[in-house]
Design a protein around this motif. Structure first.
Motif, mmCIF file in Angstrom:
data_model
loop_
_atom_site.group_PDB
_atom_site.id
_atom_site.type_symbol
_atom_site.label_atom_id
_atom_site.label_comp_id
_atom_site.label_asym_id
_atom_site.label_seq_id
_atom_site.Cartn_x
_atom_site.Cartn_y
_atom_site.Cartn_z
ATOM 1 N N ARG A 45 47.590 42.665 41.581
ATOM 2 C CA ARG A 45 46.147 42.530 41.749
ATOM 3 C C ARG A 45 45.797 42.678 43.230
ATOM 4 O O ARG A 45 46.508 42.156 44.101
ATOM 5 N N ASP A 47 43.555 41.423 45.868
ATOM 6 C CA ASP A 47 42.616 40.333 46.160
ATOM 7 C C ASP A 47 41.583 40.771 47.194
ATOM 8 O O ASP A 47 40.483 40.229 47.251
ATOM 9 N N GLN A 63 41.014 45.708 32.752
ATOM 10 C CA GLN A 63 42.014 45.537 33.819
ATOM 11 C C GLN A 63 41.465 46.024 35.160
ATOM 12 O O GLN A 63 41.701 45.416 36.197
ATOM 13 N N GLN A 66 39.308 43.553 36.689
ATOM 14 C CA GLN A 66 40.079 42.420 37.234
ATOM 15 C C GLN A 66 40.806 42.793 38.528
ATOM 16 O O GLN A 66 41.595 42.028 39.039
ATOM 17 N N LEU A 68 43.139 44.977 38.933
ATOM 18 C CA LEU A 68 44.571 45.203 38.748
ATOM 19 C C LEU A 68 44.896 46.653 39.120
ATOM 20 O O LEU A 68 44.033 47.533 39.061
ATOM 21 N N PRO A 85 49.553 39.208 39.398
ATOM 22 C CA PRO A 85 48.610 38.518 38.511
ATOM 23 C C PRO A 85 49.313 37.463 37.682
ATOM 24 O O PRO A 85 50.411 37.703 37.161
ATOM 25 N N LYS A 86 48.713 36.316 37.592
ATOM 26 C CA LYS A 86 49.294 35.249 36.763
ATOM 27 C C LYS A 86 49.064 35.624 35.310
ATOM 28 O O LYS A 86 47.948 35.863 34.899
ATOM 29 N N GLU A 87 50.114 35.720 34.546
ATOM 30 C CA GLU A 87 49.954 36.044 33.134
ATOM 31 C C GLU A 87 49.884 34.756 32.343
ATOM 32 O O GLU A 87 50.792 33.935 32.405
#
Ligand code: FES
Length: 320
Positions: A45, A47, A63, A66, A68, A85-87
């Motif tokens: 990702r 940021d 996505q 987000q 990504l 990215p935290k899954e």
């Protein structure tokens, strides 16, 4: 060139180098598999910063929203701040055992609550940011554990952790299994051509066992390729399966020093010379991208439709 920040480290990405390559060269362990935009294992990702369009083109609009991106498809031209990215979908897995399968291959088996089809892949996480994708060789119900084949590499972050630090009974996190490489009911009425190089045998072994378990009666040709006989693994098990199931034809292929019962040469040439008509066959190709691409083309030219060819290509970065 562009400057990126990942895991609190500043890294320069030279022109023409992918973000994935640059991060790996800087010692970061990023999950990856196909390195060609197909598997989505290298998802990161942004940021902060502007994402090159090509790094998002294989992704869904959700996505993209987000922020990504695919590291293997990303050639940044301006600065980016990145994170893994935290899954929500990472789940616990417990190591059952680890057994050497050959010169440098380790078989690791886990229990976990995830569901999968034999031949799909999962990402194994050593911590929040260091993970690596591996294909699955086992069946969730019939085998009862998740089996991965890992090539051991000197200095490999993940393979060293699996080989020397993670002990039976200890837990780690894995991602929900993904991928299109698995046996479907539609395959049942067609001959199968299965070709693996290196640890590409892991998903191929999963596909093979699934086919045999559900009673596939059409011919199955399995080619496992390596540089020399020492580079092959599961040879005894596959010979035993071929003995027990007459529809299975197992062909080990090596480039040099073949032993009795092995074919010598480049696996692309060997397979294409032995299967001149692949119309109506179902084909599974797993291994290094170059070999998989060549085989895909040959199989298509020899009659297999593109929709009948499942190609699972992956590279092994040096620090994995
Ligand atoms: S999509 Fe990047 S490694 Fe597969």
């Amino acid at each position: 060139m562009a400057q990126v920040r990942f895991a609190e480290v500043d890294i320069v990405v030279p022109d023409g180098q992918s973000l994935l390559d640059a991060l790996e060269k800087a010692g970061q362990s990023i999950p990856s598999s196909c390195r060609s935009g197909l598997c989505h294992a290298c998802l990161l990702r942004a940021d902060e910063g502007e994402i090159p369009a090509q790094a998002q083109s294989p992704l869904s609009s959700r996505q993209k929203a987000q922020k990504l991106l695919l590291a293997c498809q990303c050639y940044p031209t301006s600065s980016l701040r990145l994170s893994v990215p935290k899954e929500a979908s990472r789940v616990k897995a417990t190591l059952v055992d680890k057994v050497p399968l050959g010169r440098d291959i380790l078989r690791v088996r886990f229990t976990s609550d995830v569901a999968w089809f034999p031949g799909q892949y999962t990402t194994l996480w050593r911590n929040d940011t260091e993970g690596r994708s591996f294909s699955i060789a086992s069946h969730p119900e019939r085998d009862g554990f998740l089996e991965l084949h890992v090539r051991k590499r000197a200095g490999g972050v993940i393979s060293d952790w699996l080989d020397n630090r993670l002990m039976p009974g200890q837990e780690c996190l894995i991602s929900q299994p993904r991928g299109q490489c698995f046996y479907t009911p539609e395959c049942r009425f067609h001959p199968l051509l299965l070709v693996a190089t290196g640890t590409g045998l892991s998903p191929i072994y999963g596909v093979l066992k699934e086919a045999l378990d559900i009673g596939h009666t059409f011919p199955i040709y399995l080619y496992a390729a390596a540089g020399d006989p020492e580079g092959l693994y599961l040879v005894r098990e596959l010979k035993e399966l071929a003995h027990a199931f007459p529809q299975l034809h197992f062909r080990p292929v090596v480039r040099r020093q073949p032993e009795i019962g092995m074919l010598e040469g480049d696996v692309v040439d060997v397979v294409s010379s032995q299967h001149e008509d692949l119309k109506d066959w179902r084909v599974f190709l797993c291994g290094t991208p170059e070999t998989v691409r060549k085989l895909q083309k040959k199989c298509f030219l020899q009659g297999a439709s593109m929709s009948a060819i499942v190609a699972d290509a992956f590279e092994s970065p040096l620090n994995v």
